[in-house]
Enzyme design. Structure first.
Site, PDB file in Angstrom:
ATOM      1  N   PRO A   1       0.811  -1.341  -0.255  1.00 56.63           N
ATOM      2  CA  PRO A   1       0.009  -0.220   0.126  1.00 56.63           C
ATOM      3  C   PRO A   1       0.695   1.169   0.211  1.00 56.63           C
ATOM      4  O   PRO A   1       2.141   1.693   0.604  1.00 56.63           O
ATOM      5  CB  PRO A   1      -0.644  -0.090   0.988  1.00 56.63           C
ATOM      6  CG  PRO A   1      -0.589  -1.435   1.576  1.00 56.63           C
ATOM      7  CD  PRO A   1       0.129  -2.625   1.523  1.00 56.63           C
ATOM      8  N   GLU A   2       0.788   2.727  -0.997  1.00 52.63           N
ATOM      9  CA  GLU A   2       0.997   3.992  -0.470  1.00 52.63           C
ATOM     10  C   GLU A   2       0.079   4.449  -0.190  1.00 52.63           C
ATOM     11  O   GLU A   2      -0.556   4.010   0.454  1.00 52.63           O
ATOM     12  CB  GLU A   2       1.139   4.315  -2.367  1.00 52.63           C
ATOM     13  CG  GLU A   2       1.596   3.609  -3.111  1.00 52.63           C
ATOM     14  CD  GLU A   2       2.179   3.800  -4.469  1.00 52.63           C
ATOM     15  OE1 GLU A   2       2.646   4.804  -4.525  1.00 52.63           O
ATOM     16  OE2 GLU A   2       2.244   3.055  -5.618  1.00 52.63           O
TER      17      GLU A   2
ATOM     18  N   LYS B   1       4.146   5.384   5.314  1.00 53.63           N
ATOM     19  CA  LYS B   1       3.672   4.154   5.053  1.00 53.63           C
ATOM     20  C   LYS B   1       3.474   3.324   6.731  1.00 53.63           C
ATOM     21  O   LYS B   1       3.503   2.267   6.649  1.00 53.63           O
ATOM     22  CB  LYS B   1       4.416   3.140   3.991  1.00 53.63           C
ATOM     23  CG  LYS B   1       4.399   3.859   2.413  1.00 53.63           C
ATOM     24  CD  LYS B   1       5.119   2.332   1.852  1.00 53.63           C
ATOM     25  CE  LYS B   1       6.049   3.099   0.393  1.00 53.63           C
ATOM     26  NZ  LYS B   1       5.953   2.106  -0.605  1.00 53.63           N
TER      27      LYS B   1
ATOM     28  N   ARG C   1      11.705  -3.030  -8.032  1.00 50.86           N
ATOM     29  CA  ARG C   1       9.506  -3.856  -7.971  1.00 50.86           C
ATOM     30  C   ARG C   1      10.222  -3.033  -9.160  1.00 50.86           C
ATOM     31  O   ARG C   1      11.178  -2.661  -9.523  1.00 50.86           O
ATOM     32  CB  ARG C   1       9.451  -2.143  -7.329  1.00 50.86           C
ATOM     33  CG  ARG C   1       9.304  -3.002  -5.957  1.00 50.86           C
ATOM     34  CD  ARG C   1       8.551  -3.873  -5.060  1.00 50.86           C
ATOM     35  NE  ARG C   1       6.938  -3.333  -5.280  1.00 50.86           N
ATOM     36  CZ  ARG C   1       6.246  -3.875  -4.464  1.00 50.86           C
ATOM     37  NH1 ARG C   1       6.553  -2.165  -4.011  1.00 50.86           N
ATOM     38  NH2 ARG C   1       4.741  -2.662  -5.405  1.00 50.86           N
TER      39      ARG C   1
END
Length: 269
Positions: free
Chosen positions: A2-3, A52, A258
């Site tokens: 999640p950002e 985060k 990523r």
């Protein structure tokens, strides 16, 4: 993972549901049993986010949660379902309307009770968060401008910029036609000021909508109404598809663990 906009919404929703009232805290899995026992029955002051990270303040003690790649919350009203599986932590309480509310945490990277100095140490190692009030990106640019590291990697470094993840990284760079491989020291102050201002707008929109939409209306197939999933992004997860601007195939490469997405023409080095 999640950002930052997701954590901001979680903090807001948890504060709305539980703050100002005692919270029954348990750890059905047992992994957070000691922390749950310390917090159980205490009044929640508020829940805030920074990047985060989530911080739930119970007086002198703060619950710190970092969801990581696999963590998630499930919430509801009324009686919670029977605990199942690896349920790290459960909150139960009386909601603002007097009805029951609950929230369950699973799979988080961090779920721990911290003192104020321990919280401060976490915050001290984070870069500016675009969603925090009265925050500017000057500190982030100082780190970026002093580095030879690719800007695509720097944007994922939470000590440089807090709350930005893979989607915002790819989309922000595309919107400003910046190659992810450009060294940070080649991002000048004027360019960064535009990128920071844009990022603030995008992330605030993410908080409002509960999803990340980065395309401009003129670049979508559907110009009015709800933004379709296929129209939400310029390059993120569009590998092999034509760039919305120039038609070149969008490319993907792993950067800092990523998948990075970019257009080799619009974002030429």
């Amino acid at each position: 993972m999640p950002e930052g906009h997701t954590l901001f919404r979680l903090a807001r929703d948890q504060s709305s549901a539980f703050a100002g009232r005692p919270v029954h805290v348990t750890s059905p899995q047992g992994r957070f049993a000691a922390g749950a026992a310390l917090l159980d029955g205490r009044v929640l002051d508020e829940v805030t986010s920074y990047g985060k990270h989530l911080f739930a303040c119970f007086g002198a003690d703060t619950l710190h949660v970092h969801l990581g790649l696999y963590g998630s919350y499930t919430s509801g009203a009324g009686t919670p379902p029977p605990p199942r599986g690896a349920l790290r932590m459960r909150w139960e309480g009386d909601g603002p309307d007097g009805g029951g509310v609950w929230t369950d945490l699973r799979g988080a990277t961090a779920c721990e009770v911290l003192t104020t100095p321990e919280v401060d140490r976490i915050l001290d190692r984070l870069g500016p968060d675009p969603l925090r009030p009265r925050t500017d990106g000057t500190a982030a640019h100082r780190r970026i401008a002093a580095s030879r590291t690719a800007v695509g990697a720097l944007l994922m470094d939470q000590s440089v910029l807090a709350g930005v993840g893979n989607v915002y990284r790819a989309e922000l760079l595309f919107r400003h036609r910046v190659s992810p491989f450009r060294p940070g020291r080649q991002v000048d102050a004027d360019l960064w000021a535009r990128m920071w201002a844009d990022l603030v707008v995008l992330m605030r929109a993410g908080v409002r909508m509960g999803r990340i939409v980065t395309t401009r209306p003129e670049d979508r197939h559907r110009r009015r109404g709800a933004v379709l999933r296929d129209d939400a992004h310029y390059v993120y997860r569009r590998t092999g598809l034509p760039c919305r601007i120039c038609g070149t195939e969008v490319r993907t490469e792993v950067m800092v663990g990523r998948n990075l997405h970019w257009c080799p023409v619009c974002q030429a080095v």
